[in-house]
Design an enzyme around this catalytic site. Sequence first.
Site, PDB file in Angstrom:
ATOM      1  N   MET A   1       0.846  -1.193   0.000  1.00 13.73           N
ATOM      2  CA  MET A   1       0.000   0.000   0.000  1.00 13.73           C
ATOM      3  C   MET A   1       0.881   1.242   0.000  1.00 13.73           C
ATOM      4  SD  MET A   1      -2.827  -1.095   2.862  1.00 13.73           S
ATOM      5  CE  MET A   1      -1.594  -1.722   4.016  1.00 13.73           C
TER       6      MET A   1
ATOM      7  N   GLY B   1       1.506   3.963   4.672  1.00 12.73           N
ATOM      8  CA  GLY B   1       2.233   3.244   3.635  1.00 12.73           C
ATOM      9  C   GLY B   1       2.784   1.956   4.211  1.00 12.73           C
ATOM     10  N   SER B   2       2.423   0.812   3.692  1.00 15.09           N
ATOM     11  CA  SER B   2       2.729  -0.439   4.372  1.00 15.09           C
ATOM     12  C   SER B   2       2.442  -1.639   3.475  1.00 15.09           C
ATOM     13  CB  SER B   2       1.902  -0.511   5.657  1.00 15.09           C
ATOM     14  OG  SER B   2       0.570  -0.085   5.393  1.00 15.09           O
ATOM     15  N   ARG B   3       2.279  -2.813   4.120  1.00 12.76           N
ATOM     16  CA  ARG B   3       2.099  -4.037   3.357  1.00 12.76           C
ATOM     17  C   ARG B   3       1.293  -5.049   4.169  1.00 12.76           C
ATOM     18  NH1 ARG B   3       7.405  -7.308   1.270  1.00 12.76           N
ATOM     19  NH2 ARG B   3       6.615  -9.428   1.421  1.00 12.76           N
TER      20      ARG B   3
END
Length: 228
Positions: free
Chosen positions: A97, A185-187
């Site tokens: 993301m 912002g990540s996963r």
Amino acid sequence: MRPSYLAPIHREGWPFIAVFALVAAGLALLWQPLGWLGLLATAWCAYFFRDPARTVPDREGLVVSPADGLVQLVEPAVPPPELGMGELPRPRVSIFMNVLDVHVNRMPIAAVVARTAYRKGKFFDASLDKASLENERLALRITLGDGREMAVVQIAGLVARRIKCWAKQGDRLATGERFGLIRFGSRVDVYLPDGVAPLVAEGQRAIAGETILADLTAAEPPRRGVLR
């Protein structure tokens, strides 16, 4: 259906929006152009925390994406050791993301939360493969109705330093139900049951609660993507 930019704002976002707005007001008192920049930053913050409704496929066996973003990796991998799911690789789909994606996470399939495990770690770029092993994460081990198990892992990134998960051990969640959020912002990694083929390809865009990652009732082989 209203456009995504007009979606409701998740309750987790209001404190941040208020801070951004106060800072923008203070900057405007110092110098009006700074105030406009602060206003733009406040609008971006509100946009980041949007929480649009999604139309979730209602059919047993479908695994949907837990996050909006780019399908970064589709490969076998061992689930996080803290979940106690063994050392054999399982099919894994990793969704990255960026700061413009919706960051509310949704349950990929109806299941009972068997275990939650938080692990402190580093803050590498979440798009890197090593982020799954070394970054800070919150992992869920979930049990499906037929007894099979899956894992859903929220992973912090270079900018994202706060993982929120509302799911607790013993909770029974529906497909597409909201269970958490990661700021900025990540996963999210999904570990499928052994033998289940992912139905997405690397480079594909996924929509939380809507894009089908796998079908537990199908025997279709893994899909390949072609860039055109």
